[in-house]
Design an enzyme around this catalytic site. Structure first.
Site, PDB file in Angstrom:
ATOM      1  CB  SER A   1      10.125 -35.285 -14.623  1.00  0.00           C
ATOM      2  OG  SER A   1      10.341 -34.740 -13.340  1.00  0.00           O
TER       3      SER A   1
ATOM      4  CD  GLU B   1      25.184 -30.801 -19.854  1.00  0.00           C
ATOM      5  OE1 GLU B   1      25.849 -31.060 -20.876  1.00  0.00           O
ATOM      6  OE2 GLU B   1      23.949 -30.985 -19.800  1.00  0.00           O
TER       7      GLU B   1
ATOM      8  CE  LYS C   1      18.049 -34.128 -16.604  1.00  0.00           C
ATOM      9  NZ  LYS C   1      17.249 -34.146 -15.345  1.00  0.00           N
TER      10      LYS C   1
HETATM   11  C1  LIG Z   1      16.775 -33.075 -14.689  1.00  0.00           C
HETATM   12  C2  LIG Z   1      15.434 -33.280 -14.179  1.00  0.00           C
HETATM   13  C3  LIG Z   1      14.421 -32.296 -14.311  1.00  0.00           C
HETATM   14  C4  LIG Z   1      14.676 -30.927 -14.865  1.00  0.00           C
HETATM   15  O1  LIG Z   1      15.166 -30.880 -16.169  1.00  0.00           O
HETATM   16  P1  LIG Z   1      14.247 -30.481 -17.398  1.00  0.00           P
HETATM   17  O2  LIG Z   1      15.195 -30.421 -18.531  1.00  0.00           O
HETATM   18  O3  LIG Z   1      13.629 -29.161 -17.100  1.00  0.00           O
HETATM   19  O4  LIG Z   1      13.233 -31.534 -17.561  1.00  0.00           O
HETATM   20  C5  LIG Z   1      13.144 -32.600 -13.880  1.00  0.00           C
HETATM   21  N1  LIG Z   1      12.860 -33.791 -13.310  1.00  0.00           N
HETATM   22  C6  LIG Z   1      13.803 -34.750 -13.151  1.00  0.00           C
HETATM   23  C7  LIG Z   1      13.406 -36.026 -12.516  1.00  0.00           C
HETATM   24  C8  LIG Z   1      15.109 -34.530 -13.576  1.00  0.00           C
HETATM   25  O5  LIG Z   1      16.029 -35.488 -13.405  1.00  0.00           O
END
Ligand SMILES: *Cc1c(COP(=O)(O)O)cnc(C)c1O
Length: 402
Positions: free
Chosen positions: A383, A118, A96
């Site tokens: 992610s 948000e 993010k």
């Molecule tokens: C917020 C988040 C997601 C999901 O959000 P996307 O916008 O679909 O990427 C996935 N993995 C992590 C670690 C997150 O913090």
């Protein structure tokens, strides 16, 4: 230092439509803000001095490039060449921050003094508060009152970083309502910049977020070339909430038809259980947060409450890019439920020594369901890291189901 190219490779028209999806369905009162944002963004994203700032912060502050790690145990287990793109190693622990840096720099260049954001689980709120502190901007984060209670560690982080956290108690008091509150606040504040947290919202947000997150696949191409002598994997796998990490991981491969793109939704308790977040699988076309997209709706046609064990995935919609790519058959949509994600997290921790975020665990879980060949090169976008999910992981280890 890498010089990122944020060139627009998206299948989007000038009105922000991806096929039948997207657009900017906003009240009159927001149109000026959006027009101002759109023109500043188009000017800056090709401005060399803006890009020099972006490159430097990606490198020195976020810690990019993130490693592309060949996971030997997973590769042996699943009989393929499996690589993990380590977005969990970014500053603040997830992808993010890539988007928050891009949008934060934009806010600064536009002369704004305040960031409005948000957050659901608090991950984007932390990224927004981090960048606001870094760039000397005020920050107000709207968060569902339920989530404020559930996500205390991230609320404390945001406060320590100097952000004001506003609890939103309308509706079911979760992310869906927090987005509405943030958009409302942006309407009335010409001095504020709305920093959205995923590839959702009215045009040009999905496009901007995907472009800033495209650093992920930009690096994957170059790293694969060095590691195996070719730029294209056979598969890229990513979990989808709103779709920003998937958009970033897929970005440079969308036009490369030989690369199979797998998007993994949170099934929750099962896609047919009514307790799910699988908007591409069970949703309908509807307008949510300013874009026409795939949305899980209730009998009245309003956004339904989404459920997943992972707070970062329980959003009732998905960004228009992924809705379009799914409708075209360009991406394959799969789902993993709560238990599958938890098992995948324990497997990764125990065999690779990496504790993944619950969101990323959903992507890991589908490796069990794929028929891979030994020569297949699979890149899985990890992610985020799992620190924030330890309480949930411990409850599961104790045999207690949610
Ligand atoms: C917020 C988040 C997601 C999901 O959000 P996307 O916008 O679909 O990427 C996935 N993995 C992590 C670690 C997150 O913090």
């Amino acid at each position: 230092m890498i010089h990122y190219s944020l060139e627009n490779l998206l299948p989007v028209d000038i009105n922000g439509y991806y096929g039948n999806f997207g657009g900017a369905y906003v009240p009159e009162s927001l149109k000026r803000n959006i027009a101002e944002l759109d023109s500043a963004y188009r000017r800056l994203v090709i401005d060399p001095s803006f890009m020099a700032d972006f490159d430097r912060l990606m490198h020195e502050y976020v810690g990019r490039p993130t490693p592309l790690y060949r996971a030997d145990s997973l590769s042996r287990r699943y009989g393929a060449e499996i690589y993990l793109k380590r977005e969990d190693l970014n500053h603040t622990g997830a992808h993010k921050i890539n988007n928050a840096i891009g949008l934060g720099l934009l806010a600064k260049r536009m002369g704004k003094h305040k960031i409005i954001a948000e957050t659901g689980a608090g991950q984007h709120g932390v990224a927004a508060a981090t960048v606001a502190a870094l760039l000397g901007l005020d920050c107000v984060v709207y968060m569902g009152a339920e989530d404020v209670v559930r996500q205390q560690p991230n609320v404390m982080r945001m406060r320590m970083l100097g952000a004001e956290v506003v609890a939103v108690s309308s509706g079911c008091a979760t992310l869906n309502n927090a987005v509405d509150a943030a958009l409302d606040a942006w309407c009335c504040d010409a001095d504020a910049f709305y920093m959205i947290g995923s590839a959702v919202g009215p045009h040009p947000y999905p496009e901007m977020v995907a472009r800033f997150q495209s650093v992920i696949s930009f690096e994957i191409q170059h790293q694969l070339e060095q590691l195996i002598g070719r730029r294209h994997p056979d598969y890229v796998i990513a979990a989808i909430g709103g779709g920003s990490n998937a958009a970033g991981a897929f970005y440079h491969f969308i036009e490369e038809r030989d690369v199979r793109l797998i998007a993994v939704e949170a099934a929750g308790k099962g896609v047919e259980s009514g307790m799910t977040a699988a908007s591409l699988t069970v949703g309908d076309v509807a307008v949510l947060h300013g874009a026409k997209t795939m949305v899980m709706t209730d009998v009245d046609g309003n956004a339904a409450e989404a459920y997943s064990i992972s707070a970062g995935l329980d959003y009732p919609g998905v960004g228009p890019l992924l809705a379009y790519l799914a409708s075209e058959g360009r991406i394959t949509v799969m789902a993993a439920d709560d238990d599958e994600a938890l098992n995948a997290a324990y497997l990764l921790a125990g065999t690779e020594g990496i504790i993944p975020a619950l969101e990323s665990s959903h992507a890991l879980a589908v490796l069990e369901k794929m028929n891979l060949n030994p020569t297949d090169v699979v890149v899985l976008n990890l992610s985020g890291r799992g620190d924030k999910d330890m309480a949930t992981y411990m409850r599961y280890a104790g045999g207690g189901q949610e």
